[in-house]
Design a protein around this motif. Structure first.
Motif, PDB file in Angstrom:
ATOM      1  N   ASP A  40       0.829  -1.212   0.000  1.00 31.91           N
ATOM      2  CA  ASP A  40       0.000   0.000   0.000  1.00 31.91           C
ATOM      3  C   ASP A  40       0.862   1.260   0.000  1.00 31.91           C
ATOM      4  O   ASP A  40       0.540   2.257  -0.645  1.00 31.91           O
ATOM      5  CB  ASP A  40      -0.931   0.011   1.208  1.00 31.91           C
ATOM      6  CG  ASP A  40      -2.006  -1.056   1.098  1.00 31.91           C
ATOM      7  OD1 ASP A  40      -2.351  -1.408  -0.054  1.00 31.91           O
ATOM      8  OD2 ASP A  40      -2.478  -1.548   2.132  1.00 31.91           O
ATOM      9  N   LYS A  43       2.182   1.761  -3.522  1.00 35.84           N
ATOM     10  CA  LYS A  43       1.127   2.199  -4.444  1.00 35.84           C
ATOM     11  C   LYS A  43       0.684   3.626  -4.160  1.00 35.84           C
ATOM     12  O   LYS A  43       0.347   4.385  -5.073  1.00 35.84           O
ATOM     13  CB  LYS A  43      -0.059   1.243  -4.359  1.00 35.84           C
ATOM     14  CG  LYS A  43       0.210  -0.107  -5.006  1.00 35.84           C
ATOM     15  CD  LYS A  43      -0.761  -1.167  -4.563  1.00 35.84           C
ATOM     16  CE  LYS A  43      -2.157  -0.868  -4.949  1.00 35.84           C
ATOM     17  NZ  LYS A  43      -3.086  -1.970  -4.602  1.00 35.84           N
ATOM     18  N   SER A  44       0.692   4.017  -2.883  1.00 39.20           N
ATOM     19  CA  SER A  44       0.251   5.365  -2.529  1.00 39.20           C
ATOM     20  C   SER A  44       1.209   6.431  -3.053  1.00 39.20           C
ATOM     21  O   SER A  44       0.845   7.591  -3.213  1.00 39.20           O
ATOM     22  CB  SER A  44       0.115   5.500  -1.010  1.00 39.20           C
ATOM     23  OG  SER A  44       1.386   5.377  -0.389  1.00 39.20           O
ATOM     24  N   LYS A  48      -0.013   8.549 -10.841  1.00 39.53           N
ATOM     25  CA  LYS A  48      -1.095   7.810 -11.486  1.00 39.53           C
ATOM     26  C   LYS A  48      -1.626   8.522 -12.724  1.00 39.53           C
ATOM     27  O   LYS A  48      -1.755   9.733 -12.763  1.00 39.53           O
ATOM     28  CB  LYS A  48      -2.233   7.566 -10.496  1.00 39.53           C
ATOM     29  CG  LYS A  48      -1.843   6.634  -9.363  1.00 39.53           C
ATOM     30  CD  LYS A  48      -3.024   6.276  -8.506  1.00 39.53           C
ATOM     31  CE  LYS A  48      -2.620   5.305  -7.405  1.00 39.53           C
ATOM     32  NZ  LYS A  48      -3.752   4.957  -6.526  1.00 39.53           N
ATOM     33  N   ARG A  54     -11.865   0.135 -17.893  1.00 43.72           N
ATOM     34  CA  ARG A  54     -12.538  -0.925 -17.143  1.00 43.72           C
ATOM     35  C   ARG A  54     -12.790  -2.112 -18.063  1.00 43.72           C
ATOM     36  O   ARG A  54     -13.306  -1.954 -19.150  1.00 43.72           O
ATOM     37  CB  ARG A  54     -13.866  -0.415 -16.583  1.00 43.72           C
ATOM     38  CG  ARG A  54     -14.559  -1.469 -15.736  1.00 43.72           C
ATOM     39  CD  ARG A  54     -15.844  -0.901 -15.131  1.00 43.72           C
ATOM     40  NE  ARG A  54     -16.519  -1.889 -14.338  1.00 43.72           N
ATOM     41  CZ  ARG A  54     -16.215  -2.176 -13.090  1.00 43.72           C
ATOM     42  NH1 ARG A  54     -15.241  -1.532 -12.491  1.00 43.72           N
ATOM     43  NH2 ARG A  54     -16.873  -3.097 -12.423  1.00 43.72           N
ATOM     44  N   ASP A 314      -1.187  -6.817  -8.379  1.00 43.33           N
ATOM     45  CA  ASP A 314      -1.335  -6.117  -7.093  1.00 43.33           C
ATOM     46  C   ASP A 314      -0.877  -4.668  -7.197  1.00 43.33           C
ATOM     47  O   ASP A 314      -1.531  -3.751  -6.686  1.00 43.33           O
ATOM     48  CB  ASP A 314      -0.527  -6.830  -6.008  1.00 43.33           C
ATOM     49  CG  ASP A 314      -1.149  -8.157  -5.595  1.00 43.33           C
ATOM     50  OD1 ASP A 314      -2.337  -8.361  -5.910  1.00 43.33           O
ATOM     51  OD2 ASP A 314      -0.448  -8.982  -4.978  1.00 43.33           O
ATOM     52  N   ASP A 317      -3.243  -2.638  -9.734  1.00 42.98           N
ATOM     53  CA  ASP A 317      -4.694  -2.706  -9.464  1.00 42.98           C
ATOM     54  C   ASP A 317      -5.463  -3.154 -10.701  1.00 42.98           C
ATOM     55  O   ASP A 317      -6.364  -2.463 -11.188  1.00 42.98           O
ATOM     56  CB  ASP A 317      -5.222  -1.343  -8.985  1.00 42.98           C
ATOM     57  CG  ASP A 317      -4.844  -1.067  -7.542  1.00 42.98           C
ATOM     58  OD1 ASP A 317      -4.747  -2.027  -6.764  1.00 42.98           O
ATOM     59  OD2 ASP A 317      -4.632   0.109  -7.199  1.00 42.98           O
ATOM     60  N   MET A 318      -5.122  -4.316 -11.225  1.00 44.54           N
ATOM     61  CA  MET A 318      -5.826  -4.860 -12.385  1.00 44.54           C
ATOM     62  C   MET A 318      -5.977  -6.362 -12.194  1.00 44.54           C
ATOM     63  O   MET A 318      -5.215  -6.986 -11.440  1.00 44.54           O
ATOM     64  CB  MET A 318      -5.055  -4.551 -13.669  1.00 44.54           C
ATOM     65  CG  MET A 318      -3.664  -5.153 -13.742  1.00 44.54           C
ATOM     66  SD  MET A 318      -2.725  -4.618 -15.195  1.00 44.54           S
ATOM     67  CE  MET A 318      -3.690  -5.316 -16.531  1.00 44.54           C
ATOM     68  N   LYS A 351      -2.090   1.535 -17.940  1.00 48.06           N
ATOM     69  CA  LYS A 351      -1.263   0.787 -16.985  1.00 48.06           C
ATOM     70  C   LYS A 351       0.231   0.856 -17.364  1.00 48.06           C
ATOM     71  O   LYS A 351       1.102   0.845 -16.490  1.00 48.06           O
ATOM     72  CB  LYS A 351      -1.721  -0.670 -16.902  1.00 48.06           C
ATOM     73  CG  LYS A 351      -3.170  -0.840 -16.459  1.00 48.06           C
ATOM     74  CD  LYS A 351      -3.400  -0.289 -15.066  1.00 48.06           C
ATOM     75  CE  LYS A 351      -4.836  -0.536 -14.605  1.00 48.06           C
ATOM     76  NZ  LYS A 351      -5.093   0.079 -13.281  1.00 48.06           N
ATOM     77  N   THR A 354       1.520   4.040 -15.925  1.00 45.98           N
ATOM     78  CA  THR A 354       1.774   3.911 -14.482  1.00 45.98           C
ATOM     79  C   THR A 354       3.046   3.122 -14.222  1.00 45.98           C
ATOM     80  O   THR A 354       3.861   3.471 -13.370  1.00 45.98           O
ATOM     81  CB  THR A 354       0.580   3.230 -13.794  1.00 45.98           C
ATOM     82  OG1 THR A 354      -0.607   3.977 -14.043  1.00 45.98           O
ATOM     83  CG2 THR A 354       0.795   3.130 -12.294  1.00 45.98           C
TER      84      THR A 354
END
Length: 612
Positions: A40, A43-44, A48, A54, A314, A317-318, A351, A354
């Motif tokens: 976390d 990722k934080s 981004k 989606r 992870d 986030d996909m 992605k 990112t």
């Protein structure tokens, strides 16, 4: 009097001030300390790109489903072109449409009764399949057209992938042909497709299509006829050459068709019928399902260190299934790193942005996690069954006892306690699903059927740095418990169906059972998985070592509706067991609970909620 009033006001204001400070102090003291994991925290800190795409879960399932491949392959191999099919399609209208197709194609498309029968058969039995295939084609056809245009191969060859693999890069035939273009091992090597423990480029859409294009060009230079090129792709150039000689030197497919192998006789008509359905789908009421991700919306990034699909999923986030779809050539869900070769990861463009913006943090996290996993694996492999049992007792995971009652079976008992049937059999050394009335079964669970809740385990597990030595030394002389899974061949089985059932490959089955051919006798017992040492739960060990502290409590909860992140549509041949194996950590009991299934009955087309 005035002085008295002023004194009272000052006192009140002072009291209010003190009270406010107490409230503030209380709020500060009551504010919980939130522990943030390394994942976390990484990722934080990411930069981004908010342009998120989606992916529809239904379409994702279509892209990795094998049911169309199985059905379509069986149709093509068994269809009888001489049998008339009752389907509303006037012969004269069909002739006109075939003529229109012929005028704009290098293929010799002419009407004959056999072709009409196959087209009508597909229209009668495969409308839904073609609707799904057309959605897949939106992703794959641009790849094919680009490769074929480079080599001056007719773009219509793209329809051959529908016949060969139903547009599934993970399709494997009974003979071991693999990928969208169904290359055999030797042919793949001949066209420089890499095949090793990590990679099988026969499943890579770009590289396999380039190889297919080279093959088509070579065969056309040999035969000078595209129908014969297709026939050679199915049965080999040798069989086509023999058919030409047996026909007296004729060089048109329809003239030598009767001299070709039986499967090849239906192969080219199936290709032409597929082309017809794609060209005239609107006229027959076939509505393509829309593909929400197309090939031009993806891009690649070169990987500089070995990474697993789970790590990537992870961090970005996909869904891991989406990474599998976009990178089907990686066999072990791992992108390897070889010093002398470049390996690429295909991702949606947002992605990729990112990933590129946060490469250093991503590789640092992967290295950290791999190091911890190595440590936990070393510890796990040292743990004997008795040492494992001692550790489980510390964590307070005692077995419950359940007496089998009238009407019970393993399915109902497993569902009642939210466990898997396989685990239930393992805990009680059961060889079959039969269980005697009145028998006491051991069940390891923290679920209470009376309250329909999971209890909170309040015991504390303290693991210090010396835990590794302490656990590894316990019962060091015990032999590790190993067990291989076996399967008895039933009527209708073949190596392909057995491999699919147990999530393995034909090659692995043959290696495990020392088989030299694909023939297996009825009743033969096959080993379907290798014996592995029983090991301690890796996650528990990793957590204990990484934290070097105590775990205050563990708590399970029944997933609420907001946790159910994915829909699954039941396909032909599915069972609750096979579906549960598609999702790591999901049991039959979970699926039944989430979907309010009282028994194990499911039907094709049924929509199931899966905890994503």
């Amino acid at each position: 009097m005035i002085v008295k009033k002023i004194s009272i006001m000052v006192s009140v204001l002072f009291s209010i001030s003190m009270f406010s400070q107490e409230i503030a102090k209380t709020e500060i003291e009551l504010k919980p300390i939130v522990k943030v994991s390394y994942l976390d925290s990484v990722k934080s800190s990411f930069k981004k790109d908010e342009l998120a795409t989606r992916v529809d879960s239904l379409w994702m399932n279509e892209l990795v489903s094998l049911d169309i491949y199985d059905d379509l392959t069986k149709d093509i191999q068994t269809i009888n072109t001489d049998v008339t099919v009752d389907e509303e399609l006037p012969t004269e209208l069909l002739k006109q449409r075939l003529q229109a197709m012929n005028e704009k194609s290098p293929f010799d498309i002419e009407y004959n009764q056999g072709l009409e029968n196959i087209i009508k058969s597909f229209l009668k039995n495969r409308k839904k399949s073609f609707s799904r295939l057309m959605a897949l084609s939106e992703y794959y056809f641009p790849i094919f057209e680009d490769a074929f245009a480079r080599q001056n191969v007719p773009l219509e060859i793209k329809y051959l992938a529908v016949v060969e693999s139903a547009l599934n890069p993970k399709a494997v035939s009974k003979m071991g042909a693999t990928g969208l273009w169904q290359f055999m091992y030797g042919t793949g090597k001949q066209y420089a497709l890499k095949i090793d423990s990590y990679i099988d480029e026969r499943s890579d859409p770009l590289k396999a299509t380039a190889a297919c294009s080279q093959y088509m060009t070579k065969m056309y230079s040999m035969f000078g006829d595209w129908e014969l090129v297709l026939a050679s792709y199915n049965s080999g150039p040798g069989n086509v050459t023999k058919a030409i000689r047996r026909s007296g030197g004729k060089t048109k497919y329809w003239d030598i068709r009767s001299h070709l192998p039986k499967e090849t006789q239906g192969y080219v008509p199936a290709f032409l019928a597929t082309m017809y359905l794609f060209e005239y789908h609107k006229e027959h009421g076939i509505n393509p399902e829309r593909a929400l991700v197309k090939n031009f919306e993806t891009d690649t990034v070169q990987i500089k260190a070995q990474m697993s699909f789970k790590q990537i999923a992870d961090l970005l986030d996909m869904p891991q299934s989406q990474i599998q779809l976009l990178n089907p050539s990686y066999k072990l869900n791992v992108v390897p790193f070889y010093q002398s070769e470049a390996h690429y990861l295909r991702l949606p463009k947002d992605k990729v942005a990112t990933f590129v913006s946060n490469e250093d943090k991503i590789y640092a996290y992967a290295a950290y996690q791999s190091q911890n996993k190595t440590m936990s694996t070393r510890l796990a492999l040292k743990v004997t069954p008795k040492a494992k049992a001692k550790l489980e007792n510390i964590i307070d995971t005692d077995y419950k006892s359940y007496k089998v009652q009238k009407g019970d079976n393993l399915g109902t008992i497993a569902s009642k306690y939210h466990v898997d049937i396989i685990d239930l059999k393992k805990w009680n050394n059961l060889k079959s699903n039969a269980v005697a009335l009145g028998r006491n079964l051991k069940i390891k669970t923290d679920y209470d059927p009376a309250t329909k809740t999971f209890k909170e385990i309040k015991s504390t597990l303290a693991v210090e740095k010396k835990s590794e030595e302490a656990i590894a030394s316990a019962d060091d002389k015990d032999k590790k418990n190993t067990q291989s899974q076996e399967y008895k061949v039933a009527s209708g089985d073949n190596l392909g169906s057995i491999a699919k059932k147990f999530g393995t490959t034909i090659a692995e089955l043959k290696e495990l059972n020392n088989l030299t051919s694909n023939n297996i006798g009825l009743g033969k017992t096959l080993v379907v998985s290798k014996a592995v040492p029983e090991i301690i739960d890796e996650n528990a060990v990793t957590t204990a070592i990484a934290s070097n502290s105590s775990i205050d409590s563990f708590k399970k909860k029944v997933p609420s509706s907001k946790d159910l992140g994915e829909d699954y549509y039941v396909k032909k041949g599915d069972s609750l067991y096979s579906i549960s194996k598609k999702y790591p950590g999901v049991t039959i009991s979970d699926i039944k609970k989430w979907n309010n299934i009282k028994n194990g009955e499911i039907k094709p087309g049924m929509k199931l909620k899966i905890n994503g």
